[in-house]
Structures are given as C-alpha cells and as structure tokens.
Design a protein around this motif. Sequence first.
Motif, short mmCIF file in Angstrom:
data_model
loop_
_atom_site.label_atom_id
_atom_site.label_comp_id
_atom_site.label_asym_id
_atom_site.label_seq_id
_atom_site.Cartn_x
_atom_site.Cartn_y
_atom_site.Cartn_z
N GLN A 36 0.87 -1.17 0.00
CA GLN A 36 0.00 0.00 0.00
C GLN A 36 0.91 1.22 0.00
O GLN A 36 1.38 1.66 1.05
CB GLN A 36 -0.91 -0.02 1.23
CG GLN A 36 -1.83 -1.23 1.27
CD GLN A 36 -2.77 -1.22 2.45
OE1 GLN A 36 -3.97 -1.16 2.28
NE2 GLN A 36 -2.23 -1.29 3.66
N LEU A 37 1.17 1.74 -1.19
CA LEU A 37 2.09 2.87 -1.38
C LEU A 37 1.28 4.10 -1.74
O LEU A 37 0.56 4.10 -2.75
CB LEU A 37 3.10 2.53 -2.48
CG LEU A 37 4.09 3.61 -2.86
CD1 LEU A 37 4.98 4.00 -1.69
CD2 LEU A 37 4.96 3.12 -4.03
N GLU A 70 -9.87 4.85 4.24
CA GLU A 70 -10.82 3.88 4.81
C GLU A 70 -10.91 2.63 3.93
O GLU A 70 -11.21 1.55 4.41
CB GLU A 70 -12.21 4.52 4.98
CG GLU A 70 -12.31 5.54 6.08
CD GLU A 70 -12.25 4.96 7.48
OE1 GLU A 70 -12.46 3.75 7.66
OE2 GLU A 70 -11.99 5.73 8.42
N ALA A 71 -10.65 2.79 2.64
CA ALA A 71 -10.72 1.66 1.70
C ALA A 71 -9.48 0.76 1.76
O ALA A 71 -9.49 -0.33 1.21
CB ALA A 71 -10.92 2.19 0.27
N LEU A 72 -8.41 1.23 2.41
CA LEU A 72 -7.19 0.43 2.52
C LEU A 72 -7.28 -0.53 3.70
O LEU A 72 -8.08 -0.35 4.61
CB LEU A 72 -5.97 1.34 2.66
CG LEU A 72 -5.67 2.28 1.49
CD1 LEU A 72 -4.40 3.08 1.76
CD2 LEU A 72 -5.54 1.51 0.18
N ASP A 73 -6.41 -1.53 3.69
CA ASP A 73 -6.37 -2.53 4.75
C ASP A 73 -5.53 -2.01 5.92
O ASP A 73 -4.31 -1.86 5.80
CB ASP A 73 -5.77 -3.83 4.20
CG ASP A 73 -5.84 -4.99 5.16
OD1 ASP A 73 -6.02 -4.76 6.39
OD2 ASP A 73 -5.72 -6.14 4.71
N LYS A 74 -6.18 -1.77 7.04
CA LYS A 74 -5.50 -1.19 8.22
C LYS A 74 -4.57 -2.19 8.90
O LYS A 74 -3.72 -1.79 9.69
CB LYS A 74 -6.54 -0.68 9.22
CG LYS A 74 -7.32 0.49 8.69
CD LYS A 74 -8.38 0.94 9.66
CE LYS A 74 -9.17 2.07 9.03
NZ LYS A 74 -10.27 2.50 9.86
N THR A 75 -4.72 -3.47 8.59
CA THR A 75 -3.87 -4.49 9.22
C THR A 75 -2.57 -4.68 8.46
O THR A 75 -1.67 -5.36 8.97
CB THR A 75 -4.60 -5.85 9.32
OG1 THR A 75 -4.85 -6.35 8.00
CG2 THR A 75 -5.91 -5.71 10.07
N LEU A 95 -3.41 8.70 10.26
CA LEU A 95 -3.62 7.28 10.00
C LEU A 95 -3.61 6.47 11.29
O LEU A 95 -4.39 5.52 11.43
CB LEU A 95 -2.58 6.76 9.02
CG LEU A 95 -2.63 7.37 7.62
CD1 LEU A 95 -1.54 6.77 6.73
CD2 LEU A 95 -3.99 7.20 7.00
N VAL A 96 -2.77 6.84 12.24
CA VAL A 96 -2.78 6.17 13.54
C VAL A 96 -4.15 6.36 14.18
O VAL A 96 -4.75 5.41 14.69
CB VAL A 96 -1.65 6.71 14.46
CG1 VAL A 96 -1.83 6.22 15.89
CG2 VAL A 96 -0.29 6.30 13.92
N ASP A 97 -4.67 7.59 14.13
CA ASP A 97 -5.99 7.88 14.69
C ASP A 97 -7.09 7.08 13.99
O ASP A 97 -8.12 6.77 14.59
CB ASP A 97 -6.31 9.37 14.60
CG ASP A 97 -5.44 10.22 15.51
OD1 ASP A 97 -4.83 9.67 16.45
OD2 ASP A 97 -5.36 11.44 15.27
N MET A 98 -6.87 6.75 12.71
CA MET A 98 -7.85 5.98 11.94
C MET A 98 -7.72 4.47 12.17
O MET A 98 -8.52 3.70 11.67
CB MET A 98 -7.69 6.28 10.44
CG MET A 98 -8.10 7.68 10.05
SD MET A 98 -7.72 8.06 8.31
CE MET A 98 -8.89 6.99 7.47
N GLY A 99 -6.68 4.06 12.91
CA GLY A 99 -6.55 2.65 13.24
C GLY A 99 -5.47 1.88 12.50
O GLY A 99 -5.37 0.66 12.66
N PHE A 100 -4.67 2.56 11.70
CA PHE A 100 -3.57 1.87 11.01
C PHE A 100 -2.50 1.51 12.02
O PHE A 100 -2.17 2.29 12.91
CB PHE A 100 -2.99 2.75 9.90
CG PHE A 100 -3.87 2.81 8.68
CD1 PHE A 100 -3.66 1.96 7.61
CD2 PHE A 100 -4.91 3.72 8.60
CE1 PHE A 100 -4.47 2.00 6.49
CE2 PHE A 100 -5.74 3.78 7.50
CZ PHE A 100 -5.51 2.91 6.43
N GLU A 101 -1.94 0.32 11.87
CA GLU A 101 -0.98 -0.20 12.84
C GLU A 101 0.47 0.02 12.44
O GLU A 101 1.33 0.15 13.30
CB GLU A 101 -1.22 -1.71 13.05
CG GLU A 101 -2.54 -2.01 13.74
CD GLU A 101 -2.58 -1.50 15.17
OE1 GLU A 101 -1.58 -1.65 15.89
OE2 GLU A 101 -3.62 -0.94 15.57
N GLN A 102 0.77 0.01 11.13
CA GLN A 102 2.15 0.16 10.66
C GLN A 102 2.18 1.18 9.53
O GLN A 102 1.62 0.95 8.46
CB GLN A 102 2.68 -1.17 10.12
CG GLN A 102 2.99 -2.19 11.18
CD GLN A 102 3.63 -3.40 10.53
OE1 GLN A 102 3.01 -4.09 9.75
NE2 GLN A 102 4.89 -3.63 10.84
#
Length: 114
Positions: A36-37, A70-75, A95-102
């Motif tokens: 995901q770039l 929101e359409a990307l994979d947060k995991t 993105l951290v606030d949106m739930g992305f981990e890395q």
Amino acid sequence: MSFLSTLFGSKSEASDKIKVLDKNEYAKAISGRPVQLVDVRTANEYHGGHIKNAKNIDFFNPTKFKQAFEALDKTKPVYIYCRSGARSQKAARKLVDMGFEQIFDLRGGYARWS
C-alpha cells in the motif's frame, strides 16, 4: 499513564506505529511485492513525478483523504510520502488515529527520492 494521555493518547503510541525510513530502506521495503504505497501530495505534484505504483491521496482534501484511506487494509503496512516529509508526518498521525498499525514514511520525501 497520566490523565491527559488517557484522554488524548500518548505520542509514544503513535511513534511506535510510525517509522521513518531513509531512501534505501524505503526502496527495499516497497520493491518486489505489492504494498500500500501512497503519495499524499496534491494531484499536480503527483503528476509532476511520483514513485512507481504509488496511489495519490491528497492530504489537503480531508474528505477524500479519509474515504480513500478507509478503503485500505488497516492491518497491512502503509508506505506514505510527500514532497519533503512534513506533510506525510501529519498524514501518518491521522492514519494512527484511523486505526492503522504500521506506517512507513520516506525521510525527506519525494525530494530525496528523485
């Protein structure tokens, strides 16, 4: 944990999820496999040159920014960059606030890439 960090989260939580990579580390991480770039610059900046296979999601358009991420994979890891690195750091915190981990950010942005 302090009362304020309970309410607002701590900076260390965000920094644990955001890593800034130099040009060589970044290039190695995004090569040879689908990732995901994301280029968070404006469309005009993006059309002036971008990293191959990068998707353009303009940081300055908050509605589309949120919808597109929101359409990307947060995991899965997301690799972001901007022109110089400042905008992508702001984007990374969102993105951290949106739930992305890395989240991996390109040190110095596209200016250092090209």
